[in-house]
Enzyme design. Structure first.
Site, PDB file in Angstrom:
ATOM      1  N   HIS A  99      56.980  32.563  30.610  1.00  0.00           N
ATOM      2  CA  HIS A  99      55.671  32.163  30.090  1.00  0.00           C
ATOM      3  C   HIS A  99      55.214  33.005  28.907  1.00  0.00           C
ATOM      4  CE1 HIS A  99      55.356  28.915  32.717  1.00  0.00           C
ATOM      5  NE2 HIS A  99      54.040  28.838  32.723  1.00  0.00           N
ATOM      6  N   ASP A 162      44.411  35.125  35.150  1.00  0.00           N
ATOM      7  CA  ASP A 162      43.751  33.857  35.486  1.00  0.00           C
ATOM      8  C   ASP A 162      44.764  32.897  36.094  1.00  0.00           C
ATOM      9  OD1 ASP A 162      41.671  34.941  34.107  1.00  0.00           O
ATOM     10  OD2 ASP A 162      41.781  33.561  32.405  1.00  0.00           O
ATOM     11  N   GLU A 279      34.092  36.770  33.155  1.00  0.00           N
ATOM     12  CA  GLU A 279      34.856  36.350  31.982  1.00  0.00           C
ATOM     13  C   GLU A 279      33.970  35.504  31.093  1.00  0.00           C
ATOM     14  OE1 GLU A 279      39.581  35.978  33.009  1.00  0.00           O
ATOM     15  OE2 GLU A 279      38.561  34.196  32.320  1.00  0.00           O
TER      16      GLU A 279
END
Ligand SMILES: Cc1cc2nc3c(=O)[nH]c(=O)nc-3n(C[C@H](O)[C@H](O)[C@H](O)COP(=O)(O)OP(=O)(O)OC[C@H]3O[C@@H](n4cnc5c(N)ncnc54)[C@H](O)[C@@H]3O)c2cc1C
Ligand SMILES: *[C@@H]1O[C@H](CO)[C@@H](O)[C@H](O)[C@H]1NC(C)=O
Ligand SMILES: *[C@@H]1O[C@H](CO)[C@@H](O)[C@H](O)[C@H]1NC(C)=O
Length: 343
Positions: A99, A162, A279
């Site tokens: 990723h 996240d 956030e």
């Protein structure tokens, strides 16, 4: 090629095809490697190479000479040791869940280690120690599985990303940030101990007090100082209940001011402990990422109100603070006060 008449494929083009295949695959690795036991775990067929040539970003393409499918950390140590002691060493790169977005886990003409295979179908890759309040996690494990394993004991790690379909080794190599970072630091500040395979092929355990240079270099080290095969992560009890709150802003000054004031609340003040997550983001009406239309959080009514807000202020985006506050039954009244304070 299928539509070409067969006669067009001359012998010479066959030979040159064969040679190109050889050049881009096994030829750059020493022959002896393939007579070792670890040699049987190396693949250089086109499909294996293509699977690791790019990553989530799909911006770069870098074809390795081969892909290594280890069945233990001993295998990885063996491969690295082989390269280190050979007269023509080759590049080696660990790949977690791929990723990265700019080819960080790839390795042109070298060997990519397919870390995820290590954990497939094995139950001994995550051990939770309830008594010691930590867990030992193998480097290739996904954070989503780490979460389920600890949650079964009502425990959790302090710092997250996240998105949880990332490997432990992959995020500990870059930092790992989310809504807990302002309070606990990134994931790399929440590790008690690591098992690392170094560039010479040694397996070394390190921590803040033992082999600390290696420990500090590997955390956030982009896989350049060693391969993480195990991380010991401290655990805390999961809060009994949480409130998940979104504060929507049309004004960026008010938005950043509130965000800064929330993260600077004195740690000794009682309600600091309640704030578990913060956030700030942009929220677009249209778009793939961060669109309120794709969020499960909002009701139809909320969406209408937000559309009205953007229209009224002629905005294409809203700002929001996502806040999580922990509480239990005994302090509900106090929590409600705190939420009022946040507004
Ligand atoms: C959809 C998406 C959401 C994301 N969300 C967040 C987020 O909320 N917070 C955040 O902080 N980041 C986030 N990221 C970024 C992510 O944390 C990094 O890209 C991370 O490196 C990916 O982990 P991976 O397992 O896919 O690693 P890979 O991309 O496979 O590897 C990343 C780097 O780590 C090295 N590496 C891999 N495994 C090991 C190992 N075991 N030991 C040593 N080095 C190793 C590789 O060589 C490479 O340099 C997100 C990325 C995507 C695509
Ligand atoms: C990635 O990029 C290549 C071209 O560089 C393209 O052919 C392929 O479809 C892209 N893949 C994805 C998933 O976007
Ligand atoms: C979990 O425990 C088992 C049994 O002691 C051990 O073999 C394994 O290596 C441990 N896993 C991790 C990730 O530490």
């Amino acid at each position: 090629m299928a539509y070409l008449p067969r006669t067009r494929l001359s012998t010479t083009s066959f030979i040159s095809l064969f040679i190109t295949t050889l050049l881009t695959s096994t030829l750059s690795l020493p022959e002896e490697l393939f007579s070792l036991e670890i040699g049987t775990k190396i693949r250089s067929d086109k499909q294996s190479l293509m699977l690791v040539a790019s990553d989530f970003g799909n911006l770069t393409k870098s074809t390795p000479a081969a892909v290594f499918y280890p069945s233990s950390s001993h295998d990885i140590a063996g491969l690295i040791h082989f390269s280190y002691t050979h007269s023509t060493p080759f590049f080696i790169s660990p790949r977690g869940h791929g990723h990265s977005i700019n080819g960080q886990a790839s390795c042109s003409n070298g060997v990519v280690i397919h870390m995820e295979l290590l954990g497939q179908g094995r139950a001994d890759r995550i051990n939770v120690s309830v008594a010691n309040r930590y867990m030992d996690v193998a480097g290739e494990q996904l954070w989503i599985d780490v979460l389920s394993a600890s949650h079964a004991h009502r425990l959790r790690a302090n710092s997250w990303t996240d998105y949880l379909h990332l490997t432990v080794g992959g995020t500990l190599s870059v930092g790992g940030i989310s809504g807990q970072t302002f309070q606990h630091g990134p994931q790399i500040s929440n590790v008690l101990e690591l098992d690392v395979i170094t560039g010479t092929g040694q397996q070394v355990t390190c921590s803040k007090t033992h082999n600390q240079d290696l420990f500090n270099a590997v955390l956030g080290g982009l896989g350049q100082f060693g391969i993480i095969t195990r991380a010991r992560i401290p655990l805390s009890p999961t809060p009994e209940k949480v409130k998940w709150i979104w504060l929507i802003y049309t004004n960026i000054v008010a938005f950043t001011r509130d965000q800064e004031s929330l993260i600077s609340i004195d740690e000794n003040e009682r309600h600091f402990g309640f704030l578990k997550y913060l956030e700030g983001s942009l929220l677009m009406e249209q778009g793939i990422i961060g669109s309120w239309r794709s969020s499960s959080f909002f009701s139809k009514n909320d969406m209408q109100r937000m559309a009205q807000l953007t229209a009224k202020h002629r905005l294409t985006a809203l700002y929001y603070l996502e806040v999580v506050v922990a509480y239990d039954e005994n302090i509900v009244a106090e929590v409600d006060q705190v939420i009022l304070l946040f507004h």
